[in-house]
Scaffold this motif. Structure first.
Motif, PDB file in Angstrom:
ATOM      1  N   LYS A 129       1.028  -0.875   0.363  1.00  0.00           N
ATOM      2  CA  LYS A 129      -0.050   0.162   0.281  1.00  0.00           C
ATOM      3  C   LYS A 129       0.842   1.541  -0.131  1.00  0.00           C
ATOM      4  N   GLY A 130       1.586   0.960  -0.904  1.00  0.00           N
ATOM      5  CA  GLY A 130       2.397   2.242  -1.193  1.00  0.00           C
ATOM      6  C   GLY A 130       2.358   3.537  -2.005  1.00  0.00           C
ATOM      7  N   ASN A 131       3.054   3.810  -2.704  1.00  0.00           N
ATOM      8  CA  ASN A 131       2.737   5.138  -3.510  1.00  0.00           C
ATOM      9  C   ASN A 131       3.669   5.083  -4.658  1.00  0.00           C
ATOM     10  N   ILE A 132       3.454   5.882  -5.474  1.00  0.00           N
ATOM     11  CA  ILE A 132       4.041   6.026  -7.127  1.00  0.00           C
ATOM     12  C   ILE A 132       4.714   7.843  -6.590  1.00  0.00           C
ATOM     13  N   ILE A 133       5.037   8.486  -7.196  1.00  0.00           N
ATOM     14  CA  ILE A 133       5.721   9.840  -7.342  1.00  0.00           C
ATOM     15  C   ILE A 133       6.496  10.002  -9.543  1.00  0.00           C
ATOM     16  N   ASN A 134       5.679  11.155 -10.166  1.00  0.00           N
ATOM     17  CA  ASN A 134       6.373  11.217 -11.055  1.00  0.00           C
ATOM     18  C   ASN A 134       6.778  11.849 -11.545  1.00  0.00           C
ATOM     19  N   ILE A 135       8.107  12.464 -11.761  1.00  0.00           N
ATOM     20  CA  ILE A 135       8.740  14.258 -12.063  1.00  0.00           C
ATOM     21  C   ILE A 135       8.209  14.649 -12.870  1.00  0.00           C
ATOM     22  N   TYR A 172      -6.735  -0.134  -4.211  1.00  0.00           N
ATOM     23  CA  TYR A 172      -5.790  -1.117  -3.466  1.00  0.00           C
ATOM     24  C   TYR A 172      -5.293   0.068  -2.088  1.00  0.00           C
ATOM     25  N   GLY A 173      -5.684   1.075  -2.211  1.00  0.00           N
ATOM     26  CA  GLY A 173      -5.332   2.193  -1.060  1.00  0.00           C
ATOM     27  C   GLY A 173      -3.166   2.269  -1.489  1.00  0.00           C
ATOM     28  N   VAL A 174      -3.217   2.455  -3.242  1.00  0.00           N
ATOM     29  CA  VAL A 174      -2.370   3.082  -4.294  1.00  0.00           C
ATOM     30  C   VAL A 174      -2.492   4.552  -4.009  1.00  0.00           C
ATOM     31  N   ARG A 175      -1.504   4.796  -3.486  1.00  0.00           N
ATOM     32  CA  ARG A 175      -1.604   6.734  -3.926  1.00  0.00           C
ATOM     33  C   ARG A 175      -0.282   7.070  -5.415  1.00  0.00           C
ATOM     34  N   VAL A 176      -1.229   7.791  -6.242  1.00  0.00           N
ATOM     35  CA  VAL A 176       0.117   8.321  -7.500  1.00  0.00           C
ATOM     36  C   VAL A 176      -0.024   9.791  -7.730  1.00  0.00           C
ATOM     37  N   ASN A 177       0.929  10.214  -8.178  1.00  0.00           N
ATOM     38  CA  ASN A 177       0.907  11.845  -7.895  1.00  0.00           C
ATOM     39  C   ASN A 177       2.006  12.291  -8.998  1.00  0.00           C
ATOM     40  N   VAL A 178       2.389  14.142  -9.191  1.00  0.00           N
ATOM     41  CA  VAL A 178       2.921  14.181  -9.599  1.00  0.00           C
ATOM     42  C   VAL A 178       4.171  15.656  -9.311  1.00  0.00           C
ATOM     43  N   VAL A 179       4.716  15.620  -9.395  1.00  0.00           N
ATOM     44  CA  VAL A 179       5.342  16.517  -9.088  1.00  0.00           C
ATOM     45  C   VAL A 179       6.372  17.441 -10.319  1.00  0.00           C
ATOM     46  N   SER A 180       5.463  19.281 -10.233  1.00  0.00           N
ATOM     47  CA  SER A 180       6.593  19.396 -11.895  1.00  0.00           C
ATOM     48  C   SER A 180       6.752  20.704 -10.782  1.00  0.00           C
ATOM     49  N   PRO A 181       8.599  20.596 -11.305  1.00  0.00           N
ATOM     50  CA  PRO A 181       8.997  22.081 -10.588  1.00  0.00           C
ATOM     51  C   PRO A 181       9.136  22.499 -11.982  1.00  0.00           C
ATOM     52  N   GLY A 182       9.306  24.267 -12.186  1.00  0.00           N
ATOM     53  CA  GLY A 182      10.293  24.649 -12.974  1.00  0.00           C
ATOM     54  C   GLY A 182      11.141  25.089 -12.998  1.00  0.00           C
ATOM     55  N   PRO A 183      11.801  25.738 -13.386  1.00  0.00           N
ATOM     56  CA  PRO A 183      13.779  25.926 -12.949  1.00  0.00           C
ATOM     57  C   PRO A 183      14.693  26.032 -12.072  1.00  0.00           C
ATOM     58  N   VAL A 184      15.322  24.676 -11.695  1.00  0.00           N
ATOM     59  CA  VAL A 184      16.134  24.037 -11.104  1.00  0.00           C
ATOM     60  C   VAL A 184      17.292  24.340 -11.292  1.00  0.00           C
ATOM     61  N   ARG A 185      18.553  24.327 -10.674  1.00  0.00           N
ATOM     62  CA  ARG A 185      19.898  23.920 -10.791  1.00  0.00           C
ATOM     63  C   ARG A 185      20.274  23.086 -10.691  1.00  0.00           C
ATOM     64  N   VAL A 242       3.139  21.943  -7.958  1.00  0.00           N
ATOM     65  CA  VAL A 242       3.525  22.622  -8.723  1.00  0.00           C
ATOM     66  C   VAL A 242       4.706  23.348  -8.053  1.00  0.00           C
ATOM     67  N   SER A 243       6.170  23.356  -7.747  1.00  0.00           N
ATOM     68  CA  SER A 243       7.156  24.039  -7.757  1.00  0.00           C
ATOM     69  C   SER A 243       8.212  24.893  -8.291  1.00  0.00           C
ATOM     70  N   ASP A 244       7.598  26.130  -8.911  1.00  0.00           N
ATOM     71  CA  ASP A 244       8.159  27.031  -9.856  1.00  0.00           C
ATOM     72  C   ASP A 244       8.497  28.359  -9.643  1.00  0.00           C
ATOM     73  N   ASN A 245       9.059  28.769  -8.363  1.00  0.00           N
ATOM     74  CA  ASN A 245       9.516  29.925  -7.932  1.00  0.00           C
ATOM     75  C   ASN A 245       8.217  30.948  -8.809  1.00  0.00           C
ATOM     76  N   GLY A 246       7.077  30.945  -8.631  1.00  0.00           N
ATOM     77  CA  GLY A 246       6.019  31.585  -9.917  1.00  0.00           C
ATOM     78  C   GLY A 246       6.392  31.955 -11.181  1.00  0.00           C
ATOM     79  N   SER A 247       7.010  30.542 -11.892  1.00  0.00           N
ATOM     80  CA  SER A 247       6.560  30.589 -12.793  1.00  0.00           C
ATOM     81  C   SER A 247       5.154  30.744 -13.931  1.00  0.00           C
ATOM     82  N   MET A 248       4.496  30.149 -13.870  1.00  0.00           N
ATOM     83  CA  MET A 248       3.755  30.051 -14.053  1.00  0.00           C
ATOM     84  C   MET A 248       2.410  31.438 -13.877  1.00  0.00           C
ATOM     85  N   VAL A 249       3.285  32.300 -12.859  1.00  0.00           N
ATOM     86  CA  VAL A 249       1.849  33.498 -12.783  1.00  0.00           C
ATOM     87  C   VAL A 249       2.910  35.072 -13.313  1.00  0.00           C
TER      88      VAL A 249
END
Length: 252
Positions: A129-135, A172-185, A242-249
């Motif tokens: 009952k774990g989870n999946i994270i897509n970058i 099945y009790g499994v979570r699946v999520n997305v992390v969407s970065p903006g600019p990252v060094r 989304v973690s993008d330092n405000g790129s989307m706005v």
């Protein structure tokens, strides 16, 4: 947060965001499989983790992907969390004679590998009952470059794949999520073949395209991934963070 005895696979773990994710998981007690193609870089990351399993593999090859999952389960006895982080980019015009070759390569790495690794991992993750994270990337949500249709399309596909699989695996009790970065060094820009001066110019350009006037460090993205993988996010699935330092706005 604690991930004691949790077993985590991180693809693209030899540098950048993947390396930061692997190191943070390990520091909080997780058992880590670090996957990448660059042996030297993988071993450098491994030195910062506690007894990781190091797998030199190409996520575009089916036998390598089978090895990633099978070796992890054989070595650690189970699988709790899959982080699909491996990705590439190509600056390609739709008018370029090599457009389809570049498209096939990017899609194989950025979406097909995630689909196949999820297919292979899901039965094990259902048991725990774990989870999946897509970058993913904000490129799934906004066209950042006129000659990045391959990358943009692959990340948009990854986002909707995530929502689709989240819908199926929720029962099945499994979570699946997305992390969407903006600019990252990271070394992502370097891998495009740019020299040091060009890389700094690119990061400076990215900084100016954010509302907060900054470029993130990989550890910031890792913090978000670990939150989503933890019980603190037990009510979150099928979501895009989304973690993008405000790129989307930023207004055009």
């Amino acid at each position: 947060m604690s991930f004691n005895d949790k077993v985590v696979i991180v693809t693209g773990g030899s540098s950048g965001i993947g390396a930061a994710i692997a190191i943070k998981f390990s520091s909080l007690g997780a058992k880590i499989t670090i996957v990448g193609r660059n042996e030297q870089k993988l071993h450098a990351v491994a030195k910062k983790c506690e007894n990781p399993l190091i797998l030199i593999a190409d996520v575009t090859k089916e036998n390598d992907m089978k090895k990633i999952v099978n070796d992890t389960v054989k070595h650690f006895g189970k699988l709790d969390i899959l982080v699909n982080n491996a990705g590439i980019a190509r600056n390609t015009s739709i008018l370029n004679e090599n457009a389809m070759a570049d498209y096939d390569q990017v899609m194989a790495t950025n979406i097909r590998s995630c689909v196949y690794l999820t297919h292979l991992s899901a039965p094990h993750i259902i048991k725990t009952k774990g989870n999946i994270i897509n970058i993913s990337s904000i490129a799934a949500l906004k066209v950042l470059s006129k000659q990045a249709f391959t990358y943009n399309a692959s990340k948009a596909a990854l986002d909707h794949f995530t929502r689709s699989v989240a819908s199926e695996l929720a029962s099945y009790g499994v979570r699946v999520n997305v992390v969407s970065p903006g600019p990252v060094r990271t070394d992502f820009i370097e891998n495009l073949g740019l020299d040091k001066a060009q890389q700094e110019a690119a990061f400076d350009h990215m900084r100016k395209m954010t509302a907060l006037d900054r470029v993130s460090d990989p550890e910031e993205i890792a913090d978000l991934v670990l939150f989503l993988a933890s019980d603190k996010a037990k009510g979150i699935t099928g979501a895009t963070f989304v973690s993008d330092n405000g790129s989307m706005v930023i207004a055009d």
